[in-house]
Design an enzyme around this catalytic site. Structure first.
Site, PDB file in Angstrom:
ATOM      1  N   GLN A  10      20.212  18.855  -9.986  1.00 23.85           N
ATOM      2  CA  GLN A  10      21.493  18.702 -10.697  1.00 23.85           C
ATOM      3  C   GLN A  10      22.541  18.005  -9.836  1.00 23.85           C
ATOM      4  O   GLN A  10      23.343  17.220 -10.333  1.00 23.85           O
ATOM      5  CB  GLN A  10      22.006  20.066 -11.144  1.00 23.85           C
ATOM      6  CG  GLN A  10      21.214  20.660 -12.286  1.00 23.85           C
ATOM      7  CD  GLN A  10      21.749  22.020 -12.694  1.00 23.85           C
ATOM      8  OE1 GLN A  10      22.659  22.551 -12.072  1.00 23.85           O
ATOM      9  NE2 GLN A  10      21.177  22.607 -13.731  1.00 23.85           N
TER      10      GLN A  10
ATOM     11  N   SER B 117      24.428  12.555 -15.658  1.00 24.38           N
ATOM     12  CA  SER B 117      25.319  13.617 -16.133  1.00 24.38           C
ATOM     13  C   SER B 117      26.728  13.435 -15.588  1.00 24.38           C
ATOM     14  O   SER B 117      27.720  13.656 -16.297  1.00 24.38           O
ATOM     15  CB  SER B 117      24.771  14.991 -15.727  1.00 24.38           C
ATOM     16  OG  SER B 117      23.565  15.268 -16.404  1.00 24.38           O
TER      17      SER B 117
ATOM     18  N   ARG C 194      15.839  16.210 -14.795  1.00 24.26           N
ATOM     19  CA  ARG C 194      16.804  17.278 -15.068  1.00 24.26           C
ATOM     20  C   ARG C 194      16.167  18.630 -14.768  1.00 24.26           C
ATOM     21  O   ARG C 194      15.810  19.392 -15.667  1.00 24.26           O
ATOM     22  CB  ARG C 194      17.285  17.198 -16.511  1.00 24.26           C
ATOM     23  CG  ARG C 194      18.307  16.096 -16.698  1.00 24.26           C
ATOM     24  CD  ARG C 194      18.937  16.123 -18.063  1.00 24.26           C
ATOM     25  NE  ARG C 194      20.116  15.272 -18.100  1.00 24.26           N
ATOM     26  CZ  ARG C 194      20.845  15.052 -19.182  1.00 24.26           C
ATOM     27  NH1 ARG C 194      20.515  15.619 -20.324  1.00 24.26           N
ATOM     28  NH2 ARG C 194      21.899  14.265 -19.129  1.00 24.26           N
TER      29      ARG C 194
ATOM     30  N   TYR D 193      16.779  16.156 -23.547  1.00 28.27           N
ATOM     31  CA  TYR D 193      17.281  15.054 -24.353  1.00 28.27           C
ATOM     32  C   TYR D 193      16.856  15.226 -25.806  1.00 28.27           C
ATOM     33  O   TYR D 193      15.903  15.944 -26.126  1.00 28.27           O
ATOM     34  CB  TYR D 193      16.752  13.708 -23.835  1.00 28.27           C
ATOM     35  CG  TYR D 193      17.259  13.324 -22.476  1.00 28.27           C
ATOM     36  CD1 TYR D 193      18.494  12.709 -22.319  1.00 28.27           C
ATOM     37  CD2 TYR D 193      16.521  13.587 -21.329  1.00 28.27           C
ATOM     38  CE1 TYR D 193      18.963  12.357 -21.064  1.00 28.27           C
ATOM     39  CE2 TYR D 193      16.981  13.239 -20.079  1.00 28.27           C
ATOM     40  CZ  TYR D 193      18.207  12.624 -19.953  1.00 28.27           C
ATOM     41  OH  TYR D 193      18.675  12.282 -18.713  1.00 28.27           O
TER      42      TYR D 193
ATOM     43  N   ASP E 279      22.167  14.273 -10.213  1.00 27.35           N
ATOM     44  CA  ASP E 279      22.079  13.768 -11.582  1.00 27.35           C
ATOM     45  C   ASP E 279      23.280  12.876 -11.899  1.00 27.35           C
ATOM     46  O   ASP E 279      24.302  13.324 -12.423  1.00 27.35           O
ATOM     47  CB  ASP E 279      21.998  14.940 -12.562  1.00 27.35           C
ATOM     48  CG  ASP E 279      21.680  14.497 -13.977  1.00 27.35           C
ATOM     49  OD1 ASP E 279      21.621  13.273 -14.217  1.00 27.35           O
ATOM     50  OD2 ASP E 279      21.494  15.370 -14.846  1.00 27.35           O
TER      51      ASP E 279
END
Length: 524
Positions: free
Chosen positions: A127, A133, A122, A231, A130
């Protein structure tokens, strides 16, 4: 390189790792695209659509694995699929390397390179790749839809001829990507939304989305999310007890609870216990997004919906993204395409598996006959650590008094200084200007001063700042116009009358609009 996507064999999986749109982008990178016949049907993509996009449709799984250099999948490969991998071939999919050690060893023995999509770090530039996500965003949204389907009442409050309907109260446990998506969906449907997370830095994000953050009366400082890549981390026993006590307190009030709490490479923590479920109202709904890892709620059964003795529905589905297969496939295929863009820096169809690249190294779990999991620490922090906020020191009454006196003296010095400068400027103008000009000039200066004081003194709580300023300016215009109405010149009289009329409309209209705006926020 030849990139191929097989049909997902995992039970109930409807997603596909390649869409016609992503295939077009992959071809621009210099790759050839292949897909197994029928692989995209459940997601709404027919073979003809792939053929139109220049994708070669192969009849079966064997032909695809034999032809492709890179296999793009959604779920981890089955044992049969893993046996089809060959030396030098690359597999890109979700893999769960920490929980699939035997499969990891098998892929290593086959000589294949495996890139696990959940291991994408991350960091800012990753991004776009990802996939966790992307799928969590869909899962959070879909969780609210499933909750509404089983709740049986409105989310939003209503007042109808048949009676008053109170809004639903929704609690989201865990404010990660899935939690924030659930908060956004629940709030947009009109529910009163609450959220809790062990990471204090997410409170502002929660409140910015219109939800109320549930704070704990607990002094222990929690670990910043930057230390764990964004996280949640394991909490202390004392914090856990305070957390459970807070949940017990609010459980009877909640209509819908959505739990999303997960800690990487661990079983899901139990946060919603039997006594909390027993205290909830009949007809309430719990959606457990952590069901695949054991669930956050006691009584969660993976892939099933159960109803407790007191009428609480617990939904433990593990395929929320697959329930929106078309959207999920589009997002996941885009993540794959961005990863392939990084693997093909020259856009010439040649893959450069650069193990010095943070993103590629972190995602690679087997390479050149070796297990490369777990990856080394990142060279850069995943997210910026939050600077600790210093608590403001409380002032004693004497210190407050001294601060007020100092502020008053400073304000007085500023005002006296400005008045002194104005007086010098007026005297300077008076030395060279005629007496008739000075009479009007002094009136002008005083009117500016009085107007400034009038505007600055209007209470903004009564009406908006813009209305306050325009009304004050219009009042000054009316006063000036009234003074000119008695003039003998008919042109001046007409202009003055028009000024009074238009400024009056502005003032009364402003107060009328303000009154209507304030009425919108009155409950009675």
């Amino acid at each position: 390189m030849k990139i191929g996507t097989p049909t997902e064999v995992f039970a109930g999986e409807a997603r596909v790792a390649m869409t016609p749109e992503s295939a077009l982008q992959l071809q621009k990178l210099g790759h050839e695209c292949f897909i197994q016949s029928g692989a995209g049907l459940k997601a709404g993509f027919i073979d003809a659509a792939y053929e139109e996009a220049g994708v070669t449709v192969l009849p079966d799984e064997g032909a695809l694995f034999e032809t492709a250099d890179i296999i793009a999948k959604v779920r981890p490969p089955s044992e049969e699929e893993a046996k089809l991998l060959r030396k030098g071939q690359t597999l890109i999919s979700f893999f769960n390397p920490a929980g699939n050690t035997e499969l990891l060893e098998q892929c290593k023995e086959q000589g294949a390179t495996v890139m696990a999509m959940e291991m994408i770090p991350r960091i800012s530039r990753a991004q776009k790749m990802d996939a966790l996500s992307s799928m969590a965003n869909i899962a959070g949204y879909r969780a609210v839809i499933e909750a509404g389907n089983n709740y049986g009442r409105f989310f939003t409050g209503q007042i109808t001829a048949a009676g008053k309907v109170p809004p639903a109260k929704v609690l989201v446990v865990g404010a990660g990507v899935a939690g924030l998506a659930a908060i956004g969906a629940a709030t947009s449907l009109g529910a009163i939304t609450y959220a809790f997370d062990v990471r204090p830095e997410v409170a502002e994000q929660v409140e910015s989305m219109g939800a109320e953050f549930v704070y704990l009366d607990f002094e222990e400082e929690q670990q910043d999310g930057a230390a764990t890549g964004g996280y949640a981390s394991v909490s202390s026993p004392e914090f856990r007890e305070a957390q459970l006590a807070k949940f017990r307190e609010i459980a009877p009030e909640m209509d819908i609870v959505i739990t999303t709490a997960l800690i990487p490479n661990r079983e899901a923590p139990k946060l919603w216990l039997e006594d909390m479920i027993a205290s909830m109202k009949r007809g309430s709904v719990i959606v457990d997004l952590a069901a695949e890892r054991g669930g956050n709620a006691e009584g969660t059964v993976p892939d099933e919906k159960v109803v407790t003795d007191n009428g609480v529905t617990i939904i433990g589905y593990t395929d929320f993204p697959s329930r929106m297969a078309t959207q999920a496939s589009s997002l996941y295929a885009t993540n794959i395409r961005h990863l392939m863009t990084d693997l093909t820096p020259e856009k010439d169809g040649v893959v450069d598996h650069d193990m010095d690249d943070d993103v590629i190294r972190s995602a690679t779990v087997t390479h050149e006959g070796e297990v490369t999991f777990p990856p080394p620490p990142l060279k850069v922090a995943a997210i910026a650590a939050q600077k600790p906020k210093e608590k403001a020191k409380e002032q004693t009454p004497e210190e407050k008094r001294a601060a007020e006196v100092a502020a008053f003296k400073k304000q007085t010095r500023t005002q006296v200084g400005l008045l002194g400068i104005m007086a010098i400027l007026i005297l300077g103008v008076g030395l060279i200007a005629p007496a008739s000009f000075m009479q009007h000039f002094i009136v002008f200066v005083l009117s500016v001063f009085v107007g400034f004081q009038v505007i600055w003194g209007v209470a903004h709580s009564l009406h908006t700042p813009l209305m306050a300023v325009t009304n004050a300016i219009s009042s000054i215009i009316i006063l000036g116009a009234l003074m000119q109405i008695g003039s003998g010149n008919w042109i001046v009289i007409i202009l003055a009358a028009l000024s009074v009329f238009m400024a009056g409309i502005n003032i009364f209209g402003g107060f009328l609009v303000t009154r209507r705006m304030l009425a919108m926020f009155q409950k009675s």
